[in-house]
Design a protein around this motif. Structure first.
Motif, PDB file in Angstrom:
ATOM      1  N   LYS A  69      26.977 -21.988  -2.431  1.00  0.00           N
ATOM      2  CA  LYS A  69      27.166 -21.764  -3.865  1.00  0.00           C
ATOM      3  C   LYS A  69      28.354 -22.574  -4.354  1.00  0.00           C
ATOM      4  O   LYS A  69      29.222 -22.950  -3.575  1.00  0.00           O
ATOM      5  CB  LYS A  69      27.336 -20.280  -4.191  1.00  0.00           C
ATOM      6  N   ARG A  75      27.313 -18.230  -9.510  1.00  0.00           N
ATOM      7  CA  ARG A  75      26.618 -17.227  -8.700  1.00  0.00           C
ATOM      8  C   ARG A  75      25.708 -17.926  -7.703  1.00  0.00           C
ATOM      9  O   ARG A  75      25.383 -19.094  -7.853  1.00  0.00           O
ATOM     10  CB  ARG A  75      25.806 -16.291  -9.590  1.00  0.00           C
ATOM     11  N   ASN A  80      19.238 -14.366  -4.709  1.00  0.00           N
ATOM     12  CA  ASN A  80      20.261 -13.573  -5.378  1.00  0.00           C
ATOM     13  C   ASN A  80      19.610 -12.280  -5.854  1.00  0.00           C
ATOM     14  O   ASN A  80      18.967 -12.248  -6.896  1.00  0.00           O
ATOM     15  CB  ASN A  80      20.858 -14.338  -6.556  1.00  0.00           C
TER      16      ASN A  80
END
Length: 167
Positions: A69, A75, A80
């Motif tokens: 990341k 994020r 995720n």
């Protein structure tokens, strides 16, 4: 009188002992070695994008994917499963198609864990280990060839192949 062996013999023995491990660690990606898939060399660093299927027990499969990341506040982009309000949103069991020797196997439930695998200090190189766990309704039989796919392509794309043989 004390007789000692020459020190060069010790260093030669050490060199010969670690030479195969060092070669695979340094040049593993060149020869197609995937450290995430092999348990023989646990200290080898997996590359971003490495993926593997491990059969942990007759009714539990582990799908692994190494991701990365960008620096905060970015994020994670792949796998995720945590929403912005910190709610846990796992994929449905119906997102996975598991086949054993070509016959479908129903997925009962899905679990997930994520751990950092490597984070360099001077130059940013974050590698994240992501693991999906699939609990099967019917257990596998030894010798079966298992394949896991994601037909809608929301969890992974085509180059990743989750296949293994139960032994």
């Amino acid at each position: 009188m004390i007789v000692t062996k020459p020190i060069w013999r010790f260093w030669l023995a050490c060199y010969l002992a670690i030479k195969p491990v060092a070669f695979i660690f340094l040049f593993g990606s060149i020869v197609g070695y995937s450290p995430l898939c092999a348990d023989e060399i646990p200290l080898a660093l997996p590359a971003v994008g490495d993926a593997a299927l491990r059969i942990l027990s007759p009714d539990i499969l582990e799908l692994s994917l190494v991701t990365t990341k960008s620096p905060p506040p970015a994020r994670v982009t792949q796998w995720n499963f945590v929403a912005g309000n910190f709610q846990y949103l796992l994929p449905a069991a119906t997102k996975f198609v598991v086949t054993a020797d070509g016959l479908p196997v129903v997925v009962q439930s899905v679990g997930f864990r994520r751990r950092p695998l490597y984070a360099a200090f001077r130059k940013r190189d974050l590698r994240i280990g992501n693991y999906l766990y699939l609990k099967l309704v019917t257990p596998l039989v030894e010798g079966q060839s298992v394949h896991v796919s994601n037909p809608d392509g929301t969890l992974w794309t085509d180059p990743i192949d989750y296949s293994a043989t139960f032994d």
